[in-house]
Design an enzyme around this catalytic site. Sequence first.
Site, PDB file in Angstrom:
ATOM      1  N   GLY A  12       0.950  -1.056   0.074  1.00 29.17           N
ATOM      2  CA  GLY A  12      -0.006  -0.025  -0.060  1.00 29.17           C
ATOM      3  C   GLY A  12       0.806   1.379  -0.071  1.00 29.17           C
ATOM      4  O   GLY A  12       1.904   1.526  -0.555  1.00 29.17           O
ATOM      5  N   ASP A  58       5.716  -4.667  15.094  1.00 23.41           N
ATOM      6  CA  ASP A  58       4.267  -4.821  15.087  1.00 23.41           C
ATOM      7  C   ASP A  58       3.812  -3.685  15.930  1.00 23.41           C
ATOM      8  O   ASP A  58       4.411  -3.568  17.170  1.00 23.41           O
ATOM      9  CB  ASP A  58       3.826  -6.059  15.820  1.00 23.41           C
ATOM     10  CG  ASP A  58       2.283  -6.145  15.768  1.00 23.41           C
ATOM     11  OD1 ASP A  58       1.560  -5.316  15.787  1.00 23.41           O
ATOM     12  OD2 ASP A  58       1.748  -7.293  15.636  1.00 23.41           O
ATOM     13  N   VAL A  59       3.168  -2.543  15.464  1.00 19.54           N
ATOM     14  CA  VAL A  59       2.828  -1.296  16.006  1.00 19.54           C
ATOM     15  C   VAL A  59       1.981  -1.532  17.271  1.00 19.54           C
ATOM     16  O   VAL A  59       1.863  -0.402  18.023  1.00 19.54           O
ATOM     17  CB  VAL A  59       2.517  -0.229  15.251  1.00 19.54           C
ATOM     18  CG1 VAL A  59       3.390   0.006  13.914  1.00 19.54           C
ATOM     19  CG2 VAL A  59       0.914  -0.519  14.701  1.00 19.54           C
ATOM     20  N   TYR A 152     -13.053   3.171  12.767  1.00 17.30           N
ATOM     21  CA  TYR A 152     -11.950   3.752  12.006  1.00 17.30           C
ATOM     22  C   TYR A 152     -11.901   5.076  12.290  1.00 17.30           C
ATOM     23  O   TYR A 152     -10.838   5.873  12.508  1.00 17.30           O
ATOM     24  CB  TYR A 152     -12.190   3.462  10.486  1.00 17.30           C
ATOM     25  CG  TYR A 152     -11.046   3.892   9.627  1.00 17.30           C
ATOM     26  CD1 TYR A 152      -9.921   3.512   9.574  1.00 17.30           C
ATOM     27  CD2 TYR A 152     -11.372   5.162   8.618  1.00 17.30           C
ATOM     28  CE1 TYR A 152      -8.917   3.849   9.016  1.00 17.30           C
ATOM     29  CE2 TYR A 152     -10.340   5.276   7.656  1.00 17.30           C
ATOM     30  CZ  TYR A 152      -9.033   4.643   7.805  1.00 17.30           C
ATOM     31  OH  TYR A 152      -8.124   5.055   7.061  1.00 17.30           O
ATOM     32  N   THR A 187      -5.516   1.027  -2.916  1.00 16.91           N
ATOM     33  CA  THR A 187      -4.593  -0.042  -2.134  1.00 16.91           C
ATOM     34  C   THR A 187      -5.586  -0.875  -1.747  1.00 16.91           C
ATOM     35  O   THR A 187      -6.828  -0.956  -1.929  1.00 16.91           O
ATOM     36  CB  THR A 187      -4.116   0.505  -1.030  1.00 16.91           C
ATOM     37  OG1 THR A 187      -5.059   0.895  -0.139  1.00 16.91           O
ATOM     38  CG2 THR A 187      -3.402   1.848  -1.260  1.00 16.91           C
ATOM     39  N   MET A 189      -6.671  -1.361   1.228  1.00 19.98           N
ATOM     40  CA  MET A 189      -7.765  -0.932   2.041  1.00 19.98           C
ATOM     41  C   MET A 189      -8.557   0.137   1.243  1.00 19.98           C
ATOM     42  O   MET A 189      -9.731   0.185   1.416  1.00 19.98           O
ATOM     43  CB  MET A 189      -7.020   0.139   3.208  1.00 19.98           C
ATOM     44  CG  MET A 189      -7.976   0.830   4.084  1.00 19.98           C
ATOM     45  SD  MET A 189      -7.190   1.959   5.248  1.00 19.98           S
ATOM     46  CE  MET A 189      -6.362   0.887   6.235  1.00 19.98           C
TER      47      MET A 189
HETATM   48  N1  LIG Z   1      -6.045   3.796   1.032  1.00 22.72           N
HETATM   49  C1  LIG Z   1      -6.890   4.800   1.295  1.00 22.72           C
HETATM   50  O1  LIG Z   1      -8.008   5.173   0.585  1.00 22.72           O
HETATM   51  C2  LIG Z   1      -6.609   5.636   2.548  1.00 22.72           C
HETATM   52  C3  LIG Z   1      -7.576   6.686   2.895  1.00 22.72           C
HETATM   53  C4  LIG Z   1      -7.240   7.333   4.121  1.00 22.72           C
HETATM   54  C5  LIG Z   1      -6.247   6.939   5.010  1.00 22.72           C
HETATM   55  N2  LIG Z   1      -5.518   5.726   4.488  1.00 22.72           N
HETATM   56  C6  LIG Z   1      -4.526   5.465   5.426  1.00 22.72           C
HETATM   57  O2  LIG Z   1      -3.490   5.097   5.081  1.00 22.72           O
HETATM   58  C7  LIG Z   1      -2.389   4.453   5.617  1.00 22.72           C
HETATM   59  C8  LIG Z   1      -1.988   3.357   4.859  1.00 22.72           C
HETATM   60  O3  LIG Z   1      -3.059   2.522   4.101  1.00 22.72           O
HETATM   61  P1  LIG Z   1      -3.095   1.448   2.958  1.00 22.72           P
HETATM   62  O4  LIG Z   1      -4.136   2.162   2.046  1.00 22.72           O
HETATM   63  O5  LIG Z   1      -1.479   1.385   2.578  1.00 22.72           O
HETATM   64  O6  LIG Z   1      -3.505   0.146   3.661  1.00 22.72           O
HETATM   65  P2  LIG Z   1      -3.017  -1.230   3.115  1.00 22.72           P
HETATM   66  O7  LIG Z   1      -2.774  -1.149   1.799  1.00 22.72           O
HETATM   67  O8  LIG Z   1      -4.305  -1.763   3.833  1.00 22.72           O
HETATM   68  O9  LIG Z   1      -1.799  -1.288   4.252  1.00 22.72           O
HETATM   69  C9  LIG Z   1      -2.156  -1.266   5.743  1.00 22.72           C
HETATM   70  C10 LIG Z   1      -0.441  -1.422   6.188  1.00 22.72           C
HETATM   71  O10 LIG Z   1      -0.422  -1.562   7.338  1.00 22.72           O
HETATM   72  C11 LIG Z   1       0.091  -2.581   8.039  1.00 22.72           C
HETATM   73  N3  LIG Z   1      -0.299  -2.911   9.347  1.00 22.72           N
HETATM   74  C12 LIG Z   1      -1.437  -3.177   9.791  1.00 22.72           C
HETATM   75  N4  LIG Z   1      -1.395  -3.642  11.238  1.00 22.72           N
HETATM   76  C13 LIG Z   1      -0.295  -3.509  11.506  1.00 22.72           C
HETATM   77  C14 LIG Z   1       0.509  -3.789  12.688  1.00 22.72           C
HETATM   78  N5  LIG Z   1      -0.046  -4.299  13.718  1.00 22.72           N
HETATM   79  N6  LIG Z   1       1.751  -3.378  12.910  1.00 22.72           N
HETATM   80  C15 LIG Z   1       2.224  -3.124  11.699  1.00 22.72           C
HETATM   81  N7  LIG Z   1       1.905  -2.816  10.561  1.00 22.72           N
HETATM   82  C16 LIG Z   1       0.620  -3.068  10.407  1.00 22.72           C
HETATM   83  C17 LIG Z   1       0.041  -3.579   6.972  1.00 22.72           C
HETATM   84  O11 LIG Z   1       1.109  -4.778   7.212  1.00 22.72           O
HETATM   85  P3  LIG Z   1       0.560  -6.352   7.125  1.00 22.72           P
HETATM   86  O12 LIG Z   1       0.671  -6.579   5.552  1.00 22.72           O
HETATM   87  O13 LIG Z   1       1.617  -7.008   7.828  1.00 22.72           O
HETATM   88  O14 LIG Z   1      -0.910  -6.154   7.341  1.00 22.72           O
HETATM   89  C18 LIG Z   1       0.356  -2.856   5.859  1.00 22.72           C
HETATM   90  O15 LIG Z   1       1.825  -2.634   5.568  1.00 22.72           O
HETATM   91  C19 LIG Z   1      -3.291   3.875   7.043  1.00 22.72           C
HETATM   92  O16 LIG Z   1      -3.149   4.382   8.017  1.00 22.72           O
HETATM   93  C20 LIG Z   1      -4.764   4.259   6.463  1.00 22.72           C
HETATM   94  O17 LIG Z   1      -5.636   4.508   7.315  1.00 22.72           O
HETATM   95  C21 LIG Z   1      -5.850   5.135   3.586  1.00 22.72           C
END
Ligand SMILES: NC(=O)c1ccc[n+]([C@@H]2O[C@H](COP(=O)([O-])OP(=O)(O)OC[C@H]3O[C@@H](n4cnc5c(N)ncnc54)[C@H](OP(=O)(O)O)[C@@H]3O)[C@@H](O)[C@H]2O)c1
Length: 230
Positions: A12, A58-59, A152, A187, A189
């Site tokens: 992501g 792991d956070v 969330y 991504t 998410m």
């Molecule tokens: N995509 C969107 O549209 C969007 C919009 C607004 C905000 N955001 C924010 O942007 C950030 C990145 O999101 P993304 O879209 O890239 O999501 P994503 O593709 O689902 O990736 C999430 C990442 O967080 C890691 N993670 C989850 N739980 C964890 C833990 N306990 N310890 C360490 N790492 C952990 C996952 O690792 P694993 O592979 O090990 O699970 C993965 O690397 C997030 O904070 C999300 O809330 C995203």
Amino acid sequence: MPTVLVTGANRGLGLEFTRQYLAEGHAVIALCREPSRAKDLQSLARGSKGALTLVAADVTDGDSVRRAAAEVQGAVDILINCAGVIGARGQRLGSIDYEDWRHVLDVNLMGPARVCEAFLEHVARSERRVTVTITSGMGSLADNTSGGSIPYRTSKAAVNMLMRSAAIDLKARGITCVVVNPGWVKTDMGGPNATLSPEESVSALRRLIARLGPAESGRFYNHDGREYAW
Ligand SMILES: NC(=O)c1ccc[n+]([C@@H]2O[C@H](COP(=O)([O-])OP(=O)(O)OC[C@H]3O[C@@H](n4cnc5c(N)ncnc54)[C@H](OP(=O)(O)O)[C@@H]3O)[C@@H](O)[C@H]2O)c1
């Protein structure tokens, strides 16, 4: 070149931050839960001539985050809290899953707190002294006209408050803390219907991050550089 630390770096937005900062010539410290299974990061590391370091964390686990901090010797100029989870979808009053909520808060709120505390001295001894936490427009009170998504939304509203306080508490040490909305991004998410690619979102966020300093600390930004209403 400044050193960048990214959490959730294996996929992501975190992976895209890692890729783009490496391509720009930065040293990158990529935190993820299981480096041995992070194939994309491993392949980036092989081509990075030592610029990319993979560290397990792991956070949700304070010991794991502190071990990661102990492994990192140098300064961290830009710390990016990117790891996050969305939790079970569609939770409104009447359908709240409290275990799920607890987990979402653990990752999205306490995770960035643990990482900022553990790496505080790494950031404090750097040149840039910037921490960026990826929040969401869904954490904005002003923007909430559709309700729902209680775990969330509350996790992101709370992390906004955490970083607003951190900006005040760390001002004397010259540390800049901001929260940023990456937009709706394709991504795991964000899903396939999102409006932005990871490349577009992260390119815009990098332009914003490049200009951050103490004058911007404590603010909530959109990926396009405009301020976001709390
Ligand atoms: N995509 C969107 O549209 C969007 C919009 C607004 C905000 N955001 C924010 O942007 C950030 C990145 O999101 P993304 O879209 O890239 O999501 P994503 O593709 O689902 O990736 C999430 C990442 O967080 C890691 N993670 C989850 N739980 C964890 C833990 N306990 N310890 C360490 N790492 C952990 C996952 O690792 P694993 O592979 O090990 O699970 C993965 O690397 C997030 O904070 C999300 O809330 C995203």
